[in-house]
Design a protein around this motif. Structure first.
Motif, PDB file in Angstrom:
ATOM      1  N   PRO A   1       2.915 -12.418  -9.273  1.00 42.26           N
ATOM      2  CA  PRO A   1       1.933 -11.336  -9.336  1.00 42.26           C
ATOM      3  C   PRO A   1       1.730 -10.669  -7.978  1.00 42.26           C
ATOM      4  O   PRO A   1       1.943 -11.284  -6.933  1.00 42.26           O
ATOM      5  CB  PRO A   1       0.665 -12.043  -9.807  1.00 42.26           C
ATOM      6  N   ALA A   2       1.303  -9.400  -8.033  1.00 41.03           N
ATOM      7  CA  ALA A   2       1.129  -8.637  -6.809  1.00 41.03           C
ATOM      8  C   ALA A   2       0.059  -7.571  -7.029  1.00 41.03           C
ATOM      9  O   ALA A   2      -0.312  -7.248  -8.160  1.00 41.03           O
ATOM     10  CB  ALA A   2       2.443  -7.996  -6.377  1.00 41.03           C
ATOM     11  N   ILE A   3      -0.430  -7.027  -5.915  1.00 41.30           N
ATOM     12  CA  ILE A   3      -1.412  -5.938  -5.927  1.00 41.30           C
ATOM     13  C   ILE A   3      -0.786  -4.753  -5.219  1.00 41.30           C
ATOM     14  O   ILE A   3      -0.200  -4.913  -4.137  1.00 41.30           O
ATOM     15  CB  ILE A   3      -2.724  -6.349  -5.224  1.00 41.30           C
ATOM     16  N   ILE A   4      -0.901  -3.578  -5.815  1.00 41.65           N
ATOM     17  CA  ILE A   4      -0.394  -2.362  -5.176  1.00 41.65           C
ATOM     18  C   ILE A   4      -1.514  -1.326  -5.157  1.00 41.65           C
ATOM     19  O   ILE A   4      -2.312  -1.227  -6.085  1.00 41.65           O
ATOM     20  CB  ILE A   4       0.855  -1.809  -5.892  1.00 41.65           C
ATOM     21  N   SER A   5      -1.568  -0.570  -4.082  1.00 40.22           N
ATOM     22  CA  SER A   5      -2.557   0.504  -3.953  1.00 40.22           C
ATOM     23  C   SER A   5      -1.830   1.836  -3.829  1.00 40.22           C
ATOM     24  O   SER A   5      -0.755   1.917  -3.227  1.00 40.22           O
ATOM     25  CB  SER A   5      -3.469   0.272  -2.741  1.00 40.22           C
ATOM     26  N   VAL A   6      -2.410   2.873  -4.408  1.00 43.69           N
ATOM     27  CA  VAL A   6      -1.777   4.187  -4.424  1.00 43.69           C
ATOM     28  C   VAL A   6      -2.699   5.200  -3.753  1.00 43.69           C
ATOM     29  O   VAL A   6      -3.917   5.042  -3.723  1.00 43.69           O
ATOM     30  CB  VAL A   6      -1.465   4.638  -5.876  1.00 43.69           C
ATOM     31  N   ASP A   7      -2.080   6.255  -3.215  1.00 47.46           N
ATOM     32  CA  ASP A   7      -2.825   7.371  -2.633  1.00 47.46           C
ATOM     33  C   ASP A   7      -2.200   8.668  -3.126  1.00 47.46           C
ATOM     34  O   ASP A   7      -1.628   8.714  -4.221  1.00 47.46           O
ATOM     35  CB  ASP A   7      -2.875   7.275  -1.111  1.00 47.46           C
ATOM     36  N   GLU A   8      -2.267   9.732  -2.310  1.00 49.85           N
ATOM     37  CA  GLU A   8      -1.767  11.026  -2.751  1.00 49.85           C
ATOM     38  C   GLU A   8      -0.250  11.083  -2.861  1.00 49.85           C
ATOM     39  O   GLU A   8       0.291  12.069  -3.377  1.00 49.85           O
ATOM     40  CB  GLU A   8      -2.250  12.126  -1.805  1.00 49.85           C
ATOM     41  N   ALA A   9       0.465  10.048  -2.390  1.00 50.60           N
ATOM     42  CA  ALA A   9       1.926  10.041  -2.516  1.00 50.60           C
ATOM     43  C   ALA A   9       2.378   9.719  -3.931  1.00 50.60           C
ATOM     44  O   ALA A   9       3.517  10.017  -4.295  1.00 50.60           O
ATOM     45  CB  ALA A   9       2.529   9.030  -1.540  1.00 50.60           C
ATOM     46  N   ALA A  10       1.519   9.117  -4.745  1.00 54.47           N
ATOM     47  CA  ALA A  10       1.863   8.784  -6.128  1.00 54.47           C
ATOM     48  C   ALA A  10       1.821  10.038  -6.996  1.00 54.47           C
ATOM     49  O   ALA A  10       1.205  11.045  -6.631  1.00 54.47           O
ATOM     50  CB  ALA A  10       0.895   7.730  -6.665  1.00 54.47           C
ATOM     51  N   PRO A  11       2.473  10.011  -8.165  1.00 55.30           N
ATOM     52  CA  PRO A  11       2.458  11.187  -9.047  1.00 55.30           C
ATOM     53  C   PRO A  11       1.038  11.563  -9.465  1.00 55.30           C
ATOM     54  O   PRO A  11       0.167  10.702  -9.636  1.00 55.30           O
ATOM     55  CB  PRO A  11       3.291  10.733 -10.256  1.00 55.30           C
ATOM     56  N   ALA A  12       0.803  12.857  -9.614  1.00 48.94           N
ATOM     57  CA  ALA A  12      -0.514  13.337 -10.024  1.00 48.94           C
ATOM     58  C   ALA A  12      -0.830  12.887 -11.444  1.00 48.94           C
ATOM     59  O   ALA A  12       0.060  12.748 -12.285  1.00 48.94           O
ATOM     60  CB  ALA A  12      -0.564  14.865  -9.925  1.00 48.94           C
ATOM     61  N   ALA A  13      -2.109  12.659 -11.697  1.00 45.54           N
ATOM     62  CA  ALA A  13      -2.542  12.185 -13.011  1.00 45.54           C
ATOM     63  C   ALA A  13      -2.564  13.325 -14.012  1.00 45.54           C
ATOM     64  O   ALA A  13      -2.822  14.476 -13.667  1.00 45.54           O
ATOM     65  CB  ALA A  13      -3.921  11.545 -12.908  1.00 45.54           C
ATOM     66  N   ARG A  14      -2.311  12.976 -15.269  1.00 52.55           N
ATOM     67  CA  ARG A  14      -2.359  13.964 -16.343  1.00 52.55           C
ATOM     68  C   ARG A  14      -3.806  14.297 -16.686  1.00 52.55           C
ATOM     69  O   ARG A  14      -4.740  13.606 -16.271  1.00 52.55           O
ATOM     70  CB  ARG A  14      -1.655  13.417 -17.589  1.00 52.55           C
ATOM     71  N   GLN A  15      -3.980  15.341 -17.463  1.00 56.70           N
ATOM     72  CA  GLN A  15      -5.311  15.711 -17.896  1.00 56.70           C
ATOM     73  C   GLN A  15      -5.837  14.715 -18.924  1.00 56.70           C
ATOM     74  O   GLN A  15      -5.072  14.024 -19.597  1.00 56.70           O
ATOM     75  CB  GLN A  15      -5.317  17.120 -18.485  1.00 56.70           C
TER      76      GLN A  15
ATOM     77  N   ASN B   1       0.827  -1.199   0.000  1.00 59.38           N
ATOM     78  CA  ASN B   1       0.000   0.000   0.000  1.00 59.38           C
ATOM     79  C   ASN B   1       0.863   1.252   0.000  1.00 59.38           C
ATOM     80  O   ASN B   1       2.081   1.198   0.176  1.00 59.38           O
ATOM     81  CB  ASN B   1      -0.964  -0.001   1.192  1.00 59.38           C
ATOM     82  N   SER B   2       0.212   2.409  -0.203  1.00 56.15           N
ATOM     83  CA  SER B   2       0.871   3.723  -0.182  1.00 56.15           C
ATOM     84  C   SER B   2       2.084   3.757  -1.103  1.00 56.15           C
ATOM     85  O   SER B   2       3.185   4.180  -0.724  1.00 56.15           O
ATOM     86  CB  SER B   2       1.291   4.097   1.246  1.00 56.15           C
ATOM     87  N   LEU B   3       1.882   3.347  -2.343  1.00 57.81           N
ATOM     88  CA  LEU B   3       2.991   3.294  -3.287  1.00 57.81           C
ATOM     89  C   LEU B   3       3.310   4.687  -3.819  1.00 57.81           C
ATOM     90  O   LEU B   3       2.407   5.454  -4.164  1.00 57.81           O
ATOM     91  CB  LEU B   3       2.641   2.362  -4.449  1.00 57.81           C
ATOM     92  N   ALA B   4       4.603   4.995  -3.909  1.00 57.46           N
ATOM     93  CA  ALA B   4       5.048   6.278  -4.460  1.00 57.46           C
ATOM     94  C   ALA B   4       5.498   6.145  -5.907  1.00 57.46           C
ATOM     95  O   ALA B   4       5.213   7.009  -6.738  1.00 57.46           O
ATOM     96  CB  ALA B   4       6.181   6.859  -3.617  1.00 57.46           C
ATOM     97  N   SER B   5       6.190   5.052  -6.240  1.00 57.54           N
ATOM     98  CA  SER B   5       6.648   4.846  -7.612  1.00 57.54           C
ATOM     99  C   SER B   5       7.079   3.403  -7.796  1.00 57.54           C
ATOM    100  O   SER B   5       7.331   2.680  -6.821  1.00 57.54           O
ATOM    101  CB  SER B   5       7.818   5.786  -7.958  1.00 57.54           C
ATOM    102  N   VAL B   6       7.165   3.011  -9.072  1.00 51.62           N
ATOM    103  CA  VAL B   6       7.703   1.705  -9.458  1.00 51.62           C
ATOM    104  C   VAL B   6       9.053   1.958 -10.108  1.00 51.62           C
ATOM    105  O   VAL B   6       9.141   2.628 -11.140  1.00 51.62           O
ATOM    106  CB  VAL B   6       6.756   0.971 -10.424  1.00 51.62           C
ATOM    107  N   GLU B   7      10.112   1.432  -9.518  1.00 51.74           N
ATOM    108  CA  GLU B   7      11.450   1.721 -10.020  1.00 51.74           C
ATOM    109  C   GLU B   7      11.831   0.823 -11.192  1.00 51.74           C
ATOM    110  O   GLU B   7      12.335   1.309 -12.197  1.00 51.74           O
ATOM    111  CB  GLU B   7      12.476   1.580  -8.886  1.00 51.74           C
TER     112      GLU B   7
END
Length: 280
Positions: free
Chosen positions: A177-191, A145-151
């Motif tokens: 295989p794995a599951i990751i969840s993101v919140d506000e720590a991940a990069p903002a989405a594009r338009q 959880n709370s993923l910031a980036s995938v290196e």
């Protein structure tokens, strides 16, 4: 030849499934793309850019109407200039009030993506944040959880950067295989681009809906405005908070009542509580 073959295997893309939901605008309440789910799709697009051959699929469990379709197309318009992998979205059709976890778990078990990305919490419905954990339990996959980036992704192992409190980061290696969840720590989405969003299609997949018995017992109502605090203490440390609580505050404004009847005093207190939104 062996090093070249190994490098070629390491550069092969992976199958990424992004779970998306319908969000709610915090001010107007209108349907929109969910902020955290959009960040999850942005993360998948970054993986696609760094790892050629990556295949992205989007998955939504719910019904299709005018408002939900417009919100879902907000995700489909994010693929501008990246690739041709977001021309459609898989829609697991089920009526409102159904439990999305069994349908999602069954579809993911059948399609077997190597990486599943989802937002940490939905903006509609229960919003409990338990969906990633329930899917991980159903599928038997690890969850981060709370993923910031995938290196990087290499030899079936993904290197992740997890966000921790106070701006700290932790590097993790998880086998797919794995599951990751993101919140506000991940990069903002594009338009979202209007043209690609309108040209995209929905691949509707029928499901066997299961009623959400827990949600059916709840009573949902619009949130009421909470009373305003009479005193707000702004302190940077525990010592400052204790000092502010123990010290006698100086009165600013207000009204001193002397030689009044109990009825007049009660009326003055009542008017003060109404002005401070404690009473309605």
């Amino acid at each position: 030849m062996q090093p070249d073959l190994q490098q070629k295997q390491q550069q092969q893309g992976i199958d990424v499934a992004v779970l998306v939901s319908i969000g709610r605008h915090p001010t107007t309440g209108r349907a929109r793309r969910a902020e955290q789910d959009a960040r999850g799709l942005e993360l998948a697009l970054a993986i696609e850019a760094e790892l050629p051959g990556t295949r992205i699929s989007m998955l939504h469990a719910g019904s299709q109407d005018d408002s939900s379709e417009a919100a879902l197309r907000g995700y489909l318009g994010m693929a501008t200039g990246v690739g041709m992998g977001l021309e459609s979205m898989t829609l697991l059709e089920q009526p409102e009030g159904s439990d999305a976890i069994p349908a999602l778990a069954k579809h993911l078990a059948a399609t077997s993506p190597q990486l599943v990305i989802t937002g940490a919490r939905a903006e509609r419905g229960e919003g409990s944040g338990l969906l990633p954990y329930a899917l991980a339990e159903h599928l038997g996959w690890p969850l981060v959880n709370s993923l910031a980036s995938v290196e990087k992704v290499e030899n079936g192992v993904v290197t992740l950067l997890q966000a921790l409190p106070r701006g700290q980061r932790r590097r993790l290696k998880v086998r797919l295989p794995a599951i990751i969840s993101v919140d506000e720590a991940a990069p903002a989405a594009r338009q979202s681009a209007f043209g690609p969003a309108r040209r995209a299609t929905f691949a509707i997949t029928p499901t066997t809906p299961e009623a959400d018995s827990e949600l059916a017992q709840w009573h949902l109502a619009p949130a009421r405005k909470r009373p305003k605090r009479l005193k707000i203490v702004k302190a940077a440390s525990a010592r400052d908070r204790f000092k502010a609580a123990a010290s006698k505050s100086e009165g600013k404004g207000g009204q001193v009542l002397t030689d009044v009847t109990p009825e007049q005093g009660a009326e003055a207190i009542y008017q003060l509580l109404k002005e401070e939104d404690v009473l309605r």
